[in-house]
Motif scaffolding. Structure first.
Motif, PDB file in Angstrom:
ATOM      1  N   ALA D  19       0.837  -1.197   0.000  1.00  0.00           N
ATOM      2  CA  ALA D  19       0.000   0.000   0.000  1.00  0.00           C
ATOM      3  C   ALA D  19       0.875   1.252   0.000  1.00  0.00           C
ATOM      4  CB  ALA D  19      -0.924  -0.011   1.227  1.00  0.00           C
ATOM      5  N   GLU D  20       2.117   1.119  -0.467  1.00  0.00           N
ATOM      6  CA  GLU D  20       3.041   2.271  -0.471  1.00  0.00           C
ATOM      7  C   GLU D  20       2.757   3.139  -1.700  1.00  0.00           C
ATOM      8  OE1 GLU D  20       3.957  -0.928  -0.972  1.00  0.00           O
ATOM      9  OE2 GLU D  20       5.527  -1.574   0.423  1.00  0.00           O
ATOM     10  N   THR D  26       6.065   8.914  -5.339  1.00  0.00           N
ATOM     11  CA  THR D  26       7.129   9.898  -5.118  1.00  0.00           C
ATOM     12  C   THR D  26       8.440   9.402  -5.719  1.00  0.00           C
ATOM     13  OG1 THR D  26       6.038  10.669  -3.114  1.00  0.00           O
ATOM     14  CG2 THR D  26       8.396  11.148  -3.317  1.00  0.00           C
ATOM     15  N   VAL D  27       8.783   8.153  -5.438  1.00  0.00           N
ATOM     16  CA  VAL D  27      10.016   7.562  -5.962  1.00  0.00           C
ATOM     17  C   VAL D  27      10.003   7.593  -7.496  1.00  0.00           C
ATOM     18  CG1 VAL D  27      11.227   5.346  -6.226  1.00  0.00           C
ATOM     19  CG2 VAL D  27      10.523   6.137  -3.945  1.00  0.00           C
ATOM     20  N   GLY D  70      -1.523  14.098  -3.003  1.00  0.00           N
ATOM     21  CA  GLY D  70      -0.922  14.635  -4.219  1.00  0.00           C
ATOM     22  C   GLY D  70      -0.488  13.626  -5.259  1.00  0.00           C
ATOM     23  N   ALA D  71      -0.657  12.323  -4.983  1.00  0.00           N
ATOM     24  CA  ALA D  71      -0.247  11.336  -5.978  1.00  0.00           C
ATOM     25  C   ALA D  71      -1.227  11.329  -7.147  1.00  0.00           C
ATOM     26  CB  ALA D  71      -0.175   9.947  -5.340  1.00  0.00           C
ATOM     27  N   ASP D  72      -0.721  11.047  -8.334  1.00  0.00           N
ATOM     28  CA  ASP D  72      -1.550  10.996  -9.545  1.00  0.00           C
ATOM     29  C   ASP D  72      -2.467   9.774  -9.474  1.00  0.00           C
ATOM     30  OD1 ASP D  72      -2.568  10.450 -12.067  1.00  0.00           O
ATOM     31  OD2 ASP D  72      -0.653  10.705 -13.107  1.00  0.00           O
ATOM     32  N   PRO D  73      -3.775   9.964  -9.566  1.00  0.00           N
ATOM     33  CA  PRO D  73      -4.704   8.837  -9.418  1.00  0.00           C
ATOM     34  C   PRO D  73      -4.447   7.712 -10.416  1.00  0.00           C
ATOM     35  CG  PRO D  73      -5.903  10.915  -9.383  1.00  0.00           C
ATOM     36  CD  PRO D  73      -4.483  11.245  -9.730  1.00  0.00           C
TER      37      PRO D  73
END
Lengths: 427, 427, 427, 427
Positions: D19-20, D26-27, D70-73
């Motif tokens: 679930a990261e 980000t990575v 903020g992660a892209d869905p």
């Protein structure tokens, strides 16, 4: 009597710890006949240090049987109360150190195999004492000790030799009374022998590591009896408390800091199916390859016992019935033993370091000798048992016996140690 | 000997089930002297039905002690193998039914109280057999039976009287061999007496309910021994299996359909603290006030035993060592007993229905008599014990003994039953 | 809405105790529309007496869903904190007693069967709330209560009628706040209805016995987390403590003095396979058909919890989360109910005494009414469930609903009681 | 972003295994911006090999929160089903070997300490995800990996560098899908880094031993629900079975042949106090420093689970949810790492052999690389945590981060290995 015949004779009469009446009487008689100065009972052991003495019925039965097999009744009487340990001294013709050798004598409460694949059964020297068996090789140890005693009776060696026939090594009970008595006074070099321990015939280990420190406890739970149908709630069930303790003790954590063991080895409780059990008693041991971890694990076991009792509203009393510690073998002495072993052709493989993975309260003697400035080592001579120690099919390959005698003889006759404590032959 | 003196004599010699050698020999001698036709051993019992026979050592010790107390050795020998039950017949002078009376003889493995508040201790008739005690009143039962036998020796009663002195009632073991033997053949009326069971002196119950059906099991777990430090993983720990079984058996559900009981009453296992236990043995009982529930609960207990073994990779064998069933008292006979009791002034309170909340394999005899057309009841005579049955301070108020004899005498001398099975005195 | 349609509507929306937001809102709306004086939240219950309130997440979810199904958000807010119990009063046209009727509303955390043999599934009214189910008939109770309310809206009855819609009967939590609030003030006669309880359709019981006194506990064990491989000995294992408690609590003795029950119904503990569990929480209940036995068994359970914690060096906190007591039905009122039942043709069999073998905290209300001089009874109307209460296939035969409404209507319209507490219609 | 700031940013957002979503996103974003060829999801991992995937609710919540942060869905969606592992390649300017470096990303289900002695709390970067925490240093690992990636973006190194950001190392779940996917294809040298593991800042270990082979299991027990008072005997109690399993699994023997561990880390069961629990689920792990012993201990655990179920008449299903093996570090590569470490002044102490006493499924990658002819080692950089790994007060001394980056940079820029698999820069 040759060493194999002697071993078989002893194998047939496996006496448990502190009840080695016939064995000790035989040892005493042989050694006195050979000229050794022999002491036993309160002259060898401090009986205040005896832990885990068997009940009076067990001792009385063993004494009666020993007399029936020919032991002197007065001698047997003088061995009572935990006094079966024997210490024998002989002075050599030259100046030199005092070399002590430890041989343990006791057997185990195991019913020996009746399988004809088991050599003692097949060849007719199976245990004659129902429920007991020499399943750890101590029969071989005593046979080696007596054979060595005979060879050394010529006194052609420097210094003094002391043969320590330890009672009740099983359970970690016999060394403490001997150490607190007179067994290690003046000893410069201590050689503790054990057969087997996973090594094959032809291999020996001059030094050993991996001794488990060991604490043995007996716990007695007391509850309240009641009719199991008419008033079960009036009872306080000691067996439920004991069973809870068994499971929770075994479930204590493994330790990262050391190898550990726990074993509840005996549990007895209750009186009849229709009575709530008012009594239960268990015997257990704790071990660790580190003394502090052994203490901590023992503390946790006692805590489990207390709360298993509290949980079922019982009383519990806990006593220590045995103990052993860890010990280190002295490098100088290990090297000497290895060199001596190289003179015995039968030893094809000589190890300077072997992991015993067991306990032996010889460690108490080793530490005592070291604390008075002497040296000590623990020697293993391989014996190729087809089954593990403490199992009904354990057996010694008797080809191990002769070389062990030769090794020890060489070590007594040609000591290299010339330490501060080296005593003159006239002491 | 008066009934109180007799009870105290018996109290001092509490023999466990199937080992009542001195007790049975005394009963046989007394009854033969009074003119009864007496049978025992294989003449009274079918020994194929014996469950839970004590070990040969226990029986041999008990036999030796009985002979030492004066019993005829040949008679004692004929009582072996579970044959201590005694059946005695006497024919009355008039035509009438056969009335049988059941008295049980065995004691319990309980250490009797040494407290001077305990009357047997204070007045000097405490148990002389260490670890055994008459803690359920059977000493009183036998005393009542012998006193009754003496009174009826005049043969002034109609029909026949049969006195059944049952062995091994505790554990539910003694009735089955007698029923499968000759004890209940021809019986028209069966009166089973018990003292105490929660009632005070002066109260009696002519009919009783609430018998627990009962199954007693012995389970033997077999694992594999191993050195507890050197190779614990080589072992298969029988004690862990047994302890798991103890907890899980007690944790089986309560039943809505009936009152139930479970009790693991004995557990013994293991040999030494440093050996993984290869053997464990437990004895337990299951009870329910409904026979089907008792069967179901027994099934579940067996399932727990099987899986406790499997969980620790052990073998287990399970055998039935005792059993009892439920039974109903016949109303007509209960009414007759109540009327008889009203003629005994000591009985201030007479109950027609009392809940015993216990098991008695007299229920097997009751069902056998009923199945052959006879009638049966279970009579309780209050005895005001200061402590529960099966506890070390259990005691009888001896004021209960005389009225019990009087009641039974009245029932034999003045039977009301004139049923189909009524037999003539000449039978 | 007819009583069957209503029951099915309720069956589809099974809200757990103290979270009956939609159910209570529906009840309130219906009763207000019919002219009843309705109170709820702090006006009906003393929230200080609330035990076992669900966590804030559960309550918030339930409230959100209730609003989503049409409940007024402000009304839902006023039902929070354990305030979902509803009390509604209506004054009749004539002088007479105050008759209160108890209907419980809450569902259970059971996943309803998806088997097409299960009528709610087959006929499309299975639970729409995953993991919850009306598996004890409370959907039927509320449907009966609302149908009765509609019939009585004509006010053609003497005295007053009070409808008590109890929250959280499951777990024994909802009656205490209502009793400590205003629910039973002034009540002369209390009728507590339950469907099913083992009786078939056509049978009713006007009086009941066999209530279990009941204590529900939650225990939280706190240990210490540690890496399960690198340092297991640093941990204190809360799950081991909890598992030990589970076994030992179930293994507590059966009681001769009363029927008892124990059940550890929930256990949750630990965080990850490679972490020594630092936390475990269990919820359990104790029951007995005698209040003192329930107290004693609860004491023993608490003692087991304390020592299970101590054994594994954990902290434990224990709180009471529910309770119920025993109660007796008043004979006079039972007789009246039986006579009323005889006027309802559907009741072919009318019992005056039936053993419920369960708990209901309606007993708290019954005792409260009795202590103020009123009378109370517990009525069971048979419902022929194919499966036990609290099982996924539990179901009501809806033929039970109409007769139950008719019975209660008759009891309100034609009261026989004319006791000291009878109040005038003008009160 | 400097390595300390990055570590703190990551510390505040501890996502559990698989679930990261935010971490991996980000990575991926950082590495793509630096010019790496990056793959993830099914392009990096073979999802058929995913074990122990969290439930859909956990994954959906984590994905929603990641998007909220903020992660892209669409990117998050492509990471589902166990596809959060990331593999990034960069080609250097010169010919040389392919060096792979493993960094794991996942956090643990531990509630982080709120104590102000705990630096993350005191300095404001404590976990923002309730119930989760970076308690094993993986936040530092990812920070090091990203800092290294930035330095190497100049491509001034021989061969190729591959950065492997492993998902779900905790539980031994993330390596297998990457190995079965494309992560180790073509790798000549594998460097697996871990911070801490008992070493202080300033100490590093270039080679490590003592990996525990590891098997993680989930067992689901299914019984039958029933009303705990009305029909307890109708139930089949899944919690009793699970509790029995917990105790008996922990009570399995210690092994002489290897260090072992067992831990039942999670247990959840039951629904309500008044329902016999029909469901229980537990997650556990087994470890041993020898693969065969791990297999044998796993076999015994499965046997206990089976019989715990049988004992209480339950069904049980057992699935493997994680695993790791042992591995050996290649001597040549260890020596190279040690030499490289000697160029980093911060490393005052350089060990060639350290006992990790833990499991890491990096061992699966190491074995895979070795089986294709490459070399591998496991590097530990000391981090002076005040508390053990997996405890709420675990913390890194951030002085460990910079030297770790420097060490890895040196190893990539100056490889000594010139093996058969060495690839040209133009590949």
């Amino acid at each position: 009597m040759d060493v194999v015949t002697r071993r078989r004779q002893l194998h047939r009469w496996p006496e448990p710890g502190f009840a080695e009446f016939w064995t000790a009487a035989t040892v005493i008689g042989e050694l006195q006949a050979l000229g050794y100065q022999v002491r036993w009972g309160v002259d060898a052991s401090n009986l205040d240090e005896v832990l885990g003495l068997p009940g009076p019925d067990v001792l009385a039965d063993a004494a009666r049987r020993a007399v029936g097999r020919g032991a002197d009744p007065r001698l047997v009487a003088s061995l009572g109360g935990g006094g079966t340990g024997v210490v024998a001294d002989l002075r050599g013709r030259e100046v030199g150190p005092m070399t002590a050798l430890r041989f343990d004598m006791d057997a185990l409460p195991i019913e020996e195999s009746t399988d004809t694949d088991h050599r003692p059964t097949r060849e007719g020297f199976r245990s004659e004492l129902d429920g007991y068996m020499h399943a750890c090789g101590h029969d071989g140890h005593v046979a080696i000790g007596l054979a060595l005693a005979a060879r050394l009776a010529d006194c052609s060696f420097p210094g003094n030799v002391r043969l320590i026939f330890e009672a009740a090594e099983e359970g970690g009970r016999g060394a403490a009374p001997l150490v607190a008595g007179s067994a290690v006074i003046g000893v410069d070099r201590l050689l503790c022998l054990h057969l087997g321990l996973g090594l094959p015939v032809g291999t020996m280990a001059a030094g050993n590591v991996g001794f488990f420190a060991n604490t043995k406890l007996r716990a007695v739970f007391t509850g309240r009896a009641a009719h199991a149908a008419a008033a079960p709630e009036e009872g306080r069930n000691a067996l439920l408390g004991a069973a809870t303790a068994v499971l929770s003790i075994h479930a204590l954590p493994r330790f990262a800091a050391a190898a550990t063991r726990v074993n509840v080895g005996i549990l007895q409780g209750g009186a009849a199916p229709n009575i709530i059990p008012a009594h239960a008693e268990l015997s257990l041991e704790v071990r660790a390859t580190d003394g502090d971890v052994n203490e901590e694990l023992t503390r946790r076991v006692r805590n489990v016992l207390d709360h298993a009792a509290g949980m079922h509203e019982l009383e519990v009393s806990v006593e220590t019935i045995g103990r052993a510690t860890t010990a280190d073998c002295d490098r100088e002495l290990v090297a000497e033993v290895a060199r001596a072993a190289s003179t015995v052709p039968a030893f094809a493989t000589i190890l300077e370091r072997h992991d015993v993975g067991a306990s032996d309260d010889a460690t108490l003697m080793m530490r005592a000798v070291q604390s008075q400035g002497g040296q000590a080592t623990y020697i293993v001579v391989g014996a190729s048992s087809p089954s593990p120690h403490h199992s009904p099919s354990f057996d010694l390959d008797e080809a191990s016996l002769g070389p062990a005698v030769a090794l020890l003889e060489h070590l007594v006759r040609s000591p290299m140690l010339k330490g501060a404590n080296t005593v003159s032959a006239s002491v």
